[in-house]
Write a protein that holds these residues in place. Structure first.
Motif, mmCIF file in Angstrom:
data_model
loop_
_atom_site.group_PDB
_atom_site.id
_atom_site.type_symbol
_atom_site.label_atom_id
_atom_site.label_comp_id
_atom_site.label_asym_id
_atom_site.label_seq_id
_atom_site.Cartn_x
_atom_site.Cartn_y
_atom_site.Cartn_z
ATOM 1 N N ARG A 411 0.833 -1.185 0.000
ATOM 2 C CA ARG A 411 0.000 0.000 0.000
ATOM 3 C C ARG A 411 0.875 1.244 0.000
ATOM 4 O O ARG A 411 1.902 1.315 0.665
ATOM 5 N N GLY A 412 0.432 2.245 -0.759
ATOM 6 C CA GLY A 412 1.203 3.470 -0.857
ATOM 7 C C GLY A 412 0.510 4.453 -1.780
ATOM 8 O O GLY A 412 -0.622 4.205 -2.249
ATOM 9 N N TYR A 413 1.167 5.561 -2.070
ATOM 10 C CA TYR A 413 0.598 6.581 -2.942
ATOM 11 C C TYR A 413 0.897 6.240 -4.400
ATOM 12 O O TYR A 413 2.048 6.012 -4.777
ATOM 13 N N CYS A 414 -0.143 6.216 -5.197
ATOM 14 C CA CYS A 414 0.017 5.965 -6.628
ATOM 15 C C CYS A 414 0.719 7.168 -7.266
ATOM 16 O O CYS A 414 0.356 8.321 -7.012
ATOM 17 N N CYS A 415 1.746 6.895 -8.067
ATOM 18 C CA CYS A 415 2.505 7.991 -8.668
ATOM 19 C C CYS A 415 1.715 8.698 -9.760
ATOM 20 O O CYS A 415 2.122 9.775 -10.217
ATOM 21 N N TYR A 419 -3.584 8.835 -5.120
ATOM 22 C CA TYR A 419 -4.363 8.268 -4.027
ATOM 23 C C TYR A 419 -3.577 7.174 -3.316
ATOM 24 O O TYR A 419 -2.716 6.515 -3.896
ATOM 25 N N TYR A 420 -3.892 6.993 -2.011
ATOM 26 C CA TYR A 420 -3.237 5.963 -1.196
ATOM 27 C C TYR A 420 -3.997 4.659 -1.391
ATOM 28 O O TYR A 420 -5.119 4.489 -0.897
ATOM 29 N N ARG A 421 -3.387 3.725 -2.129
ATOM 30 C CA ARG A 421 -4.075 2.484 -2.505
ATOM 31 C C ARG A 421 -3.091 1.316 -2.539
ATOM 32 O O ARG A 421 -1.906 1.483 -2.262
ATOM 33 N N GLU A 422 -3.611 0.151 -2.921
ATOM 34 C CA GLU A 422 -2.742 -0.987 -3.223
ATOM 35 C C GLU A 422 -1.985 -0.660 -4.515
ATOM 36 O O GLU A 422 -2.594 -0.253 -5.507
ATOM 37 N N THR A 423 -0.672 -0.796 -4.484
ATOM 38 C CA THR A 423 0.129 -0.411 -5.655
ATOM 39 C C THR A 423 0.937 -1.580 -6.185
ATOM 40 O O THR A 423 1.217 -2.560 -5.461
ATOM 41 N N ARG A 431 5.376 3.068 -8.609
ATOM 42 C CA ARG A 431 4.282 2.373 -7.914
ATOM 43 C C ARG A 431 2.963 2.977 -8.367
ATOM 44 O O ARG A 431 2.725 4.178 -8.200
ATOM 45 N N CYS A 433 -1.472 2.324 -8.905
ATOM 46 C CA CYS A 433 -2.640 1.519 -8.539
ATOM 47 C C CYS A 433 -3.133 0.762 -9.772
ATOM 48 O O CYS A 433 -2.762 1.075 -10.906
#
Length: 469
Positions: A411-415, A419-423, A431, A433
């Motif tokens: 999980r982290g911020y999509c580049c 948004y903070y999601r599963e990447t 990274r 989503c």
């Protein structure tokens, strides 16, 4: 005639300063009668026997860093300005306390061969080096050989028959250990070089100030007709005035050493006043300098200490010392020693040896398969087998390194959307989503007319191009 007590140069009875070294002359300097060989008080000093001649010292292997070349280039540029000012002594027939220094700079600049050694230190950083150059105008040949050392990096540079040769080696752990060489063929056209050198000498004797100003694009700021008069006034009123030299340049002469320790604040203000009061600058340029003068009044340069010293030996510059200290900082010290003017030699065997060493390094570091120079991180990709640069993880090429595997990255911020999601790992190991990965894949394989701007471009699933998206 007056004889200088420092260098024994014969001067006119009316001279106040020695034409040879610039030392002040007094009435006691009047020429004494030549000693008579028959006089028992006169004893000729015998020359030292040949057997007592000092043995030739073994040549040390010195080096000079690239940084020192820049410093030395700047020093030589300053020297050129000093030589220009010194030339004014011939134009105006005036004598300055700096006369000996000016003549030494001019004589050193005219030397057809020199050996120059340089040492530089700033805190724990040290660099040293030496180089020789030999110029033969009659044969129109120029040879150069320099060696440098800084932080475990050793460099050689040579000029041989117009070819510029460089060799760099390193055994310092802070750098990659390597041998690197480069040969730039026909880097210098010797015929053209000596032709331009003669042109420069002619221009120095009769400078075309109008052309210089025009080439520099300064016609609106500098009056070319006033330049020579400006130099004459500056030389006569400032450089011939011992009190001005002492007050603003911190000038002090000790034997054959000319030392300068100026106060940066006082010198900056004085030079601005000299330019503002002159006729060489336009009204707009002088107004700009007035604004600058007002601005620098708030700048405190008292924490800056500068000392420059020149030593003259046999009419040549033999030593240059430069020290710069900023309060609370480290001192930069540069020492330059100039020896063997017009007696320096470079044998062709020395230059051939450097060139051969460079050729061997180039051959050893050239890929036999593709001819690429540099074998570090060069070879076959461990994934696709492509031949070329493989300096990425697992010795892979650029394409394989950036090829997305879409493995889970947590999980982290999509580049892309932020948004903070599963990447997942996408192109360039970014990274992203799952939604953005699908949208980017669609974008990379679909072209059409953008719904918004109408341009024919790659489109996202929304039907928009990259700019509109």
């Amino acid at each position: 005639m007056k004889i200088c007590p420092i260098c024994n140069h014969q001067n006119e009875d009316s001279a106040k300063f020695c034409d040879g070294c610039g030392s002040p002359l007094t009435e006691q300097s009047a020429q004494a009668p030549a000693p008579n060989a028959a006089d028992p008080a006169f004893t000729e000093i015998p020359s030292a026997p040949a057997s007592e001649a000092p043995a030739e010292k073994p040549k040390k292997k010195n080096f000079l860093s690239k940084r020192l070349f820049l410093i030395l280039g700047g020093a030589l540029s300053v020297a050129g300005i000093v030589v220009l000012i010194g030339a004014l002594t011939n134009w105006f027939g005036l004598v300055s306390p700096l006369q000996g220094l000016f003549k030494a700079f001019a004589k050193t600049a005219e030397a057809e061969s020199l050996t120059i050694s340089v040492k530089a230190k700033m805190g724990d950083e040290k660099a040293k080096g030496s180089f020789r150059y030999v110029m033969d105008p009659d044969e129109e040949t120029l040879a150069f050989l320099g060696e440098m050392e800084e932080d475990g990096r050793n460099q050689k540079i040579a000029l041989y028959k117009g070819d510029l040769i460089r060799i760099t080696t390193s055994d310092n752990m802070d750098f990659d250990s390597y041998n690197y060489a480069n040969i730039q063929e026909n880097a210098l056209d010797e015929d053209d070089f000596f032709e331009k050198l003669e042109d420069l000498k002619e221009e120095a004797e009769d400078p075309d100030w109008e052309e210089y100003v025009e080439n520099a694009g300064l016609e609106d700021y500098i009056d070319a007709d006033e330049i020579e008069a400006f130099f004459e006034d500056f030389y006569k009123d400032k450089l011939c005035d011992s009190e001005w030299l002492e007050e603003y340049l911190g000038f002090e002469k000790d034997g054959n050493t000319y030392a300068f320790e100026p106060d940066p604040d006082d010198l900056a203000e004085e030079m601005l006043e000299v330019l503002i009061d002159s006729d060489v600058l336009s009204r707009d340029a002088r107004d700009s300098l007035k604004d600058l003068r007002d601005d620098i009044e708030d700048v405190d340069l008292d924490n800056v200490k500068v000392r420059i010293a020149f030593t003259v030996k046999r009419g040549y510059i033999s030593e240059i010392e430069f020290h710069l200290k900023v309060k609370g900082g480290e001192t930069l010290s540069i020492e330059i020693e100039i020896t063997d003017p017009n007696n320096t030699e470079i044998s062709s065997s020395e230059l051939k040896k450097v060139k051969k060493a460079a050729e061997q390094i180039i051959e050893q570091n050239t890929c036999k398969e593709c001819g690429h120079y540099g074998l570090e991180n060069h070879g076959d990709c461990s994934e696709c087998g492509a031949h070329g640069y493989i300096g990425y993880d697992g010795k892979v090429c650029w394409d394989c390194y950036n090829k997305p595997d879409y493995s889970y990255a947590g999980r982290g911020y999509c580049c892309d959307c932020g948004y903070y999601r599963e990447t997942y790992y996408s192109y360039y190991k970014y990274r992203m989503c799952e939604s953005c990965i699908e949208d980017n894949y669609y974008y990379s394989s679909n072209k059409g007319y953008c719904f918004e701007c109408g341009d024919y471009e790659y489109l996202y699933s929304s039907g928009k191009c990259y700019d509109c998206y």
